[in-house]
Design a protein around this motif. Structure first.
Motif: not given
Length: 513
Positions: A3-11
């Protein structure tokens, strides 16, 4: 259950820091920690080390933390020339979701000094949010006269069994460090407790006595509930230091706490009507009189983004009116009208409102992709034991609502309004920004809509009817998995019964999906 999602942001590190520097001290503190974490993870994906680039970024985070604590001007940016053009960074969840204030850690540092005195200390932050939090602890300790050495690390491995690995060079630096105590800083502990305790275990392996190693966590659980047996044992061996700090308005006596499911007593006439609530996953919220709701929507840029979304949704007639923003809390009008129920699901006004709302999200709130098709396919397999073997619909991602239960809609004199509509695409649960078919399926299942009403919604949102089978399967699989995990976590409480009932309902819906 998945159910979890390892969200990533690109910077872009340089752009991110320069933009944040002009946004305020808190934004700059958060950004410096994100950049430091992203660069370190890129440099050392398996074993932590240090070089001049990482030491420069650590000095920057420390300088930013000093400025933050002193409410002074932002320091200058003297960045290494060899920064990568982009890095991938996880969301600092405490700042974005869980009402975690950096000032709390400065308070914990004061508690430490009151107990131990001004000493030499090694401060280790567990990336990613531990980068900025450890900088605050280090700066607060330095302000009292302590002599501080500081690093950040990233334990690896299974989430329930994290292990820390250092290069021989960094291990030698730690072994020879001229410090009396070690402080390990993180926002946890979470379900397993293994990340923060793995650092203590490593230090113990270097021969450092237990009474010279301390945890700086966000809270102090007993540790008995940790999934990791090693973490349970390790947690008991070391001192813990936590502090306290609240946004100024939260300290007032006029506010009524609505967090952890308490809002239900203000919405429903009897507990028999209460939907299930997982207290640990609810955002902090307070009722101010009978007209205003304060709800935590994120510190820094995270909260500002939610304010912009709230203003947009209110202007087009779907959400409550935003009234202000302070300390990460968004102030909104409290909608006191009756909540919709399953008996209202056939109300043409409600169905039409939901259709206009989802159509607006689909056409006006396009964003980058959320969870991938492969991850959704894997979620279906893990949560249901079934394989989705057909093609997954190609759909443009948008800022979905994610919470379309009937009780989320309030009947007002001007029509139905949506109450909780700002962040369920933007937390650490699946599915993130997604095709609007996710919400069409969610509304259909939660409101027990018939085929005609479901197809009306699909047409209003441009979702082909041939795609509905997938979206219904994916949505049901997620809710089934979530309810199962929540029921286990809340075993022995009335919430377990509610989640078991909800899980059974989703299970019955799955064959139809």
């Amino acid at each position: 259950m998945l159910v979890y999602w390892d969200r990533k942001q690109t910077l872009n590190p340089r752009v991110h820091l320069r933009s944040a520097r002009g946004a305020g001290a808190l934004d700059f503190l958060i950004a410096s920690g994100e950049v430091e974490s992203g660069v370190a993870d890129a440099l050392w994906p398996e074993r932590d080390s240090e070089n001049e680039t990482s030491r420069t970024l650590r000095r920057l985070s420390l300088a930013v933390a000093h400025a933050f604590l002193a409410s002074g001007p932002a320091p200058g940016i003297d960045l290494p020339f060899d920064l990568p053009p982009r890095v991938h960074v996880g969301i600092p969840e405490g700042y974005a979701y869980y009402c975690l204030y950096p000032e709390t850690y400065a308070s914990a540092a004061k508690v430490f000094v009151d107990v131990r005195g001004t000493v030499s200390i090694g401060v280790v932050g567990v990336r990613n949010i531990g980068s900025s939090l450890s900088a605050v602890v280090a700066a607060a300790l330095e302000r009292t006269g302590c002599r501080v050495s500081t690093w950040t690390v990233r334990p690896h491995g299974h989430p329930f069994d994290r292990r820390l690995s250092l290069t021989p060079e960094l291990e030698r630096t730690w072994r020879e460090a001229p410090v009396d105590y070690w402080a390990i800083v993180d926002e946890g502990p979470g379900l397993s407790g293994s990340s923060i305790t793995s650092v203590a275990s490593y230090l113990s392996g270097l021969g450092i006595p237990d009474d010279r190693i301390a945890f700086f966590p966000s809270w102090e659980p007993s540790g008995d509930q940790f999934v990791s047996e090693a973490a349970r044992r390790r947690w008991q061996r070391h001192a813990k230091y936590t502090g306290s700090w609240k946004a100024p308005f939260v300290a007032g006596d006029s506010l009524i706490e609505l967090s952890a499911g308490a809002w239900r007593s203000h919405v429903f006439k009897s507990e028999d009507q209460w939907p299930a609530a997982q207290p640990q996953h609810e955002r902090r919220k307070f009722l101010d009189g009978e007209t205003k709701l304060w709800k935590f929507e994120g510190l820094g840029r995270f909260g500002k983004q939610k304010l912009e979304r709230a203003e947009s949704l209110w202007k087009v007639g779907f959400g409550p009116r935003p009234l202000g923003f302070d300390g990460g809390f968004l102030q909104m009008e409290w909608l006191p009208g009756p909540r919709a129920s399953l008996s209202d699901a056939g109300d043409p006004d409600l169905v039409q409102t939901v259709g206009r709302y989802l159509g607006y999200l689909a056409h006006e709130w396009s964003v980058s992709d959320g969870a991938s098709s492969d991850l959704l396919r894997e979620m279906i397999r893990v949560n249901t034991g079934r394989e989705w073997t057909q093609a997954i619909p190609a759909a443009r991602s948008c800022v979905i609502d994610g919470r379309l239960m009937p009780h989320e809609w309030v009947r007002t004199p001007s029509g139905y309004r949506k109450t909780d509509c700002l962040h369920h695409h933007d937390d650490h649960f699946l599915a993130g920004p997604q095709g609007i078919g996710w919400d069409v399926a969610g509304a259909s299942i939660e409101m027990a809509l018939g085929a005609e009403a479901t197809h009306t919604l699909a047409r209003a949102c441009g979702v082909p009817e041939t795609d509905l089978a997938f979206w219904r399967t994916a949505y049901t699989a997620f809710r089934l998995g979530y309810c199962e995990l929540a029921a286990r976590a809340l075993a022995g409480t009335p919430e377990e019964t509610r989640f078991r009932s909800a899980s059974a309902r989703y299970g019955r819906a799955l064959p139809r999906a």
